[in-house]
Design an enzyme around this catalytic site. Sequence first.
Site, PDB file in Angstrom:
ATOM      1  N   ASP A 287      -3.393  -7.041   7.946  1.00  0.00           N
ATOM      2  CA  ASP A 287      -4.760  -7.567   7.910  1.00  0.00           C
ATOM      3  C   ASP A 287      -4.981  -8.391   9.183  1.00  0.00           C
ATOM      4  O   ASP A 287      -4.068  -8.594   9.968  1.00  0.00           O
ATOM      5  CB  ASP A 287      -4.991  -8.373   6.635  1.00  0.00           C
ATOM      6  CG  ASP A 287      -4.119  -9.616   6.573  1.00  0.00           C
ATOM      7  OD1 ASP A 287      -3.347  -9.865   7.510  1.00  0.00           O
ATOM      8  OD2 ASP A 287      -4.215 -10.343   5.570  1.00  0.00           O
TER       9      ASP A 287
ATOM     10  N   CYS B 275      10.192   3.858 -14.152  1.00  0.00           N
ATOM     11  CA  CYS B 275      10.646   2.747 -13.304  1.00  0.00           C
ATOM     12  C   CYS B 275      12.022   2.228 -13.721  1.00  0.00           C
ATOM     13  O   CYS B 275      12.542   2.533 -14.787  1.00  0.00           O
ATOM     14  CB  CYS B 275       9.609   1.614 -13.300  1.00  0.00           C
ATOM     15  SG  CYS B 275       9.787   0.425 -14.640  1.00  0.00           S
TER      16      CYS B 275
ATOM     17  N   GLY C 243     -15.320  -8.930   2.074  1.00  0.00           N
ATOM     18  CA  GLY C 243     -16.244  -9.843   1.412  1.00  0.00           C
ATOM     19  C   GLY C 243     -16.553  -9.472  -0.022  1.00  0.00           C
ATOM     20  O   GLY C 243     -17.503  -9.986  -0.612  1.00  0.00           O
TER      21      GLY C 243
ATOM     22  N   ASP D 263     -12.251 -10.966  11.524  1.00  0.00           N
ATOM     23  CA  ASP D 263     -13.578 -11.128  10.919  1.00  0.00           C
ATOM     24  C   ASP D 263     -13.716 -12.509  10.303  1.00  0.00           C
ATOM     25  O   ASP D 263     -12.752 -13.266  10.231  1.00  0.00           O
ATOM     26  CB  ASP D 263     -13.808 -10.067   9.833  1.00  0.00           C
ATOM     27  CG  ASP D 263     -12.901 -10.266   8.626  1.00  0.00           C
ATOM     28  OD1 ASP D 263     -11.743 -10.703   8.818  1.00  0.00           O
ATOM     29  OD2 ASP D 263     -13.324  -9.999   7.503  1.00  0.00           O
TER      30      ASP D 263
ATOM     31  N   ASP E 282      -5.912  -2.618  -1.736  1.00  0.00           N
ATOM     32  CA  ASP E 282      -4.721  -3.475  -1.708  1.00  0.00           C
ATOM     33  C   ASP E 282      -5.024  -4.701  -2.558  1.00  0.00           C
ATOM     34  O   ASP E 282      -6.173  -5.097  -2.704  1.00  0.00           O
ATOM     35  CB  ASP E 282      -4.423  -3.965  -0.287  1.00  0.00           C
ATOM     36  CG  ASP E 282      -5.303  -5.163   0.076  1.00  0.00           C
ATOM     37  OD1 ASP E 282      -6.486  -4.932   0.360  1.00  0.00           O
ATOM     38  OD2 ASP E 282      -4.834  -6.312   0.017  1.00  0.00           O
TER      39      ASP E 282
ATOM     40  N   CYS F 201       7.597   5.662 -18.762  1.00  0.00           N
ATOM     41  CA  CYS F 201       7.540   5.155 -17.381  1.00  0.00           C
ATOM     42  C   CYS F 201       8.873   5.413 -16.682  1.00  0.00           C
ATOM     43  O   CYS F 201       9.937   5.120 -17.233  1.00  0.00           O
ATOM     44  CB  CYS F 201       7.230   3.657 -17.402  1.00  0.00           C
ATOM     45  SG  CYS F 201       7.274   2.897 -15.767  1.00  0.00           S
TER      46      CYS F 201
ATOM     47  N   HIS G 162       7.890  -2.409 -12.385  1.00  0.00           N
ATOM     48  CA  HIS G 162       7.075  -1.736 -13.400  1.00  0.00           C
ATOM     49  C   HIS G 162       5.590  -1.743 -13.049  1.00  0.00           C
ATOM     50  O   HIS G 162       4.924  -0.702 -13.093  1.00  0.00           O
ATOM     51  CB  HIS G 162       7.276  -2.345 -14.791  1.00  0.00           C
ATOM     52  CG  HIS G 162       6.324  -1.750 -15.786  1.00  0.00           C
ATOM     53  ND1 HIS G 162       6.545  -0.512 -16.359  1.00  0.00           N
ATOM     54  CD2 HIS G 162       5.110  -2.173 -16.214  1.00  0.00           C
ATOM     55  CE1 HIS G 162       5.498  -0.203 -17.122  1.00  0.00           C
ATOM     56  NE2 HIS G 162       4.614  -1.194 -17.046  1.00  0.00           N
TER      57      HIS G 162
ATOM     58  N   CYS H 102      11.927   0.380 -17.200  1.00  0.00           N
ATOM     59  CA  CYS H 102      11.711   1.140 -18.438  1.00  0.00           C
ATOM     60  C   CYS H 102      12.796   2.178 -18.707  1.00  0.00           C
ATOM     61  O   CYS H 102      13.036   2.538 -19.857  1.00  0.00           O
ATOM     62  CB  CYS H 102      10.337   1.801 -18.387  1.00  0.00           C
ATOM     63  SG  CYS H 102       9.005   0.598 -18.318  1.00  0.00           S
TER      64      CYS H 102
ATOM     65  N   GLY I 272      -8.135 -13.080   9.196  1.00  0.00           N
ATOM     66  CA  GLY I 272      -9.429 -13.729   8.972  1.00  0.00           C
ATOM     67  C   GLY I 272      -9.537 -14.297   7.564  1.00  0.00           C
ATOM     68  O   GLY I 272      -9.955 -15.440   7.384  1.00  0.00           O
TER      69      GLY I 272
HETATM   70 ZN   LIG Z   1       8.133   0.851 -16.166  1.00  0.00          ZN
END
Ligand SMILES: [Zn+2]
Length: 391
Positions: free
Chosen positions: A103, A317, A226, A157, A277, A315, A346, A320, A106
């Site tokens: 970024d 991940c 903004g 900015d 983001d 899931c 997760h 999990c 700003g």
């Molecule tokens: Zn998970």
Amino acid sequence: MTAPRPGRAAHYEIEVGPPEDASTRARTGRLTLTHGVVETPQFMPVGTNATVKALSPDDIRATGASIILANTYHLYLRPGHERIARLGGLHRFMDWDGPILTDSGGFQVVSLGDLRVVDDDGATFRSHLDGSLHRFTPELAIGVQEALGSDIAVAFDQPVFPSSPRAVVADATERTHRWAERSLAAHARGDQALFGIVQGGLDPDLRAASTRFIAAMPFDGICIGGLAGDETPAQRISTLDVVVDLLEADPRVRYLMGLGSPLDILEAVDRGIDLFDSVLPTRVARNGQLWIPGGRINIRNARYLDDAEPVQADCPCLLCTRFSRAYLAHLFRAEELLGYRLATCHNLTFSLDFMARIRAALRAGRFPANLSELRARAGAIRAGGSADMSA
Ligand SMILES: [Zn+2]
């Protein structure tokens, strides 16, 4: 509107455009950058201090992330952009070989409130770390990002809160335009893309004027700033409509800064936004809030101490596939570091899987049809933006 400068370090190609019946403005595409390709719509996890808090680069990859964000302001102050450049640049420093967006600083500088003074040349501020005095100009913000070596740099900015008085928004927006010209003139690094930022608050005329101004410049992508602050979802949607109306024929990627809740992202994708983001999924994870299809659970709740089930059965991940809710609940109560890592893995996996589901629906021509199913999966998770400079 001018086309992006030829030979620049970003190429955006729309894969599936919006349907002719105008039932949605959502689209899928591929953004090719120096360190790889980003499929859109996409979410970028935030690595404020050159680390996504609690995760290793391998953990980040495993969540499905293809691009991450790092904060110029934070890295300028500590450890210093010149030091990172001497150590081989940001990718090497943090051992992340995929795309990185920085970024402009700003947002953080302006968030300092009483600690900063903005004039036409730049912003003078006191470090939140040690109170030392610093000055950011568009030229310095670009120089810092060139030293970091991110794939995408962003023009300096002056964001303002969406609810600010019109005169304040008008003043900051005009300054943002002058700073956009100076950012563009200062930028020289050929392997780094440069995005411009549209401001203009919630006022449709100011927002439209800012969109026209920024879109007329040869930036490689368009950020919408903004928002993701104190506006309502309806105000955000109508502001996005003003911007995207004017960008309809523009070939560049569109990035809405700071939006992180799955439901908010889904509605913005529907309005034609490609990139997002936010610190939201990682920050709430460290507080024990786990996102699951249809809602969330708070792992600090006593009911999970005896729960042998995974947080989310399907899931993939690290949390999990190997651990129970009971184990995570124990880790949080004992303030064990592994708990923060597992919860973060997760929530990012959930967020990035959600983006993959959106892309799959778009590619299959099922996007407006699947909106209610996707809304149900997102649950009612809603939050404002990342309005906290400490991220
Ligand atoms: Zn998970």
